[in-house]
Write an enzyme that holds these catalytic residues in place. Structure first.
Site, PDB file in Angstrom:
ATOM      1  N   CYS A  69      25.888  29.150  46.153  1.00  0.00           N
ATOM      2  CA  CYS A  69      24.775  29.727  45.394  1.00  0.00           C
ATOM      3  C   CYS A  69      23.546  29.645  46.288  1.00  0.00           C
ATOM      4  CB  CYS A  69      24.586  29.047  44.043  1.00  0.00           C
ATOM      5  SG  CYS A  69      24.136  27.298  44.079  1.00  0.00           S
ATOM      6  N   HIS A 102      36.059  10.222  53.275  1.00  0.00           N
ATOM      7  CA  HIS A 102      35.823   9.158  52.291  1.00  0.00           C
ATOM      8  C   HIS A 102      35.924   9.617  50.840  1.00  0.00           C
ATOM      9  CE1 HIS A 102      33.486   6.181  55.111  1.00  0.00           C
ATOM     10  NE2 HIS A 102      34.652   6.585  55.609  1.00  0.00           N
TER      11      HIS A 102
HETATM   12  C1  RB5 Z   1      19.674  31.760  41.563  1.00  0.00           C
HETATM   13  O1  RB5 Z   1      18.396  32.285  41.682  1.00  0.00           O
HETATM   14  C2  RB5 Z   1      19.682  30.303  41.956  1.00  0.00           C
HETATM   15  O2  RB5 Z   1      19.062  29.545  40.974  1.00  0.00           O
HETATM   16  C3  RB5 Z   1      21.099  29.819  42.186  1.00  0.00           C
HETATM   17  O3  RB5 Z   1      21.690  30.605  43.163  1.00  0.00           O
HETATM   18  C4  RB5 Z   1      21.276  28.377  42.639  1.00  0.00           C
HETATM   19  O4  RB5 Z   1      20.466  28.100  43.731  1.00  0.00           O
HETATM   20  C5  RB5 Z   1      21.199  27.361  41.593  1.00  0.00           C
HETATM   21  O5  RB5 Z   1      21.386  26.150  41.838  1.00  0.00           O
END
Ligand code: RB5
Length: 157
Positions: A69, A102
């Site tokens: 993400c 670990h």
């Molecule tokens: C999306 O904008 C962002 O919040 C997501 O990709 C991530 O970083 C969340 O932890």
């Protein structure tokens, strides 16, 4: 490296997910892609994608997975809610190796907006090729399993 590996991202991680997917396929690994597609313009919710991949790991259908993400943080929080998932948020080579040695980390979480994308492939390589050490580290993982088994039944207030 002959194994099947899952991968998923939200919109904030889809570019790095695509790069990693191409790398894994070059290594002749079989990749199960849980989305989001690179050409999608939608803003999506990272827990939905973390959940699909993590459920597969938790149910023993997949042994390893990679979640991407924007920061890697949301994916790691969501993935670690699933029993048997040991997700590690990695931003350097040391952690990429140690989380295998670990912690037997079976899910690698990366932040597309945080790390250099070429370096991310080095983290993936280390994480894929480093074996869990076992021994005293296994008994620590057993304690995490015990936490999963005992704390998930805690009544909500
Ligand atoms: C999306 O904008 C962002 O919040 C997501 O990709 C991530 O970083 C969340 O932890």
């Amino acid at each position: 490296m002959s194994q099947q590996i899952g991968i998923a991202s939200d919109h904030g991680g889809k570019v790095l997910k695509d790069k990693i997917t191409r790398f894994l396929k070059e290594q002749k690994l079989i990749v199960e892609d849980f989305g989001v597609p690179l050409d999608s313009s939608a803003s999506v919710d990272y827990p939905d994608f973390a959940a699909q991949l993590s459920l597969s790991i938790s149910q023993g259908k997949l042994k390893r997975g990679i979640l991407v993400c924007g920061s890697g943080v949301g994916m790691s929080i969501a993935a670690n809610k699933f029993p048997g998932v040991r997700a590690a948020l990695v931003q350097d080579e040391f952690t990429a190796k140690m989380c295998r040695l670990h912690n037997d980390a079976n899910v690698l979480c990366l932040g597309e907006r945080v790390i250099n994308h070429d370096r991310a492939l080095d983290f993936v390589k280390l994480w894929l090729t480093t074996e869990f050490e076992g021994g005293r580290h296994q008994s620590r993982l057993d304690k995490i399993t015990l936490i999963e088994q005992t704390q998930s039944a805690a009544p909500s207030k």
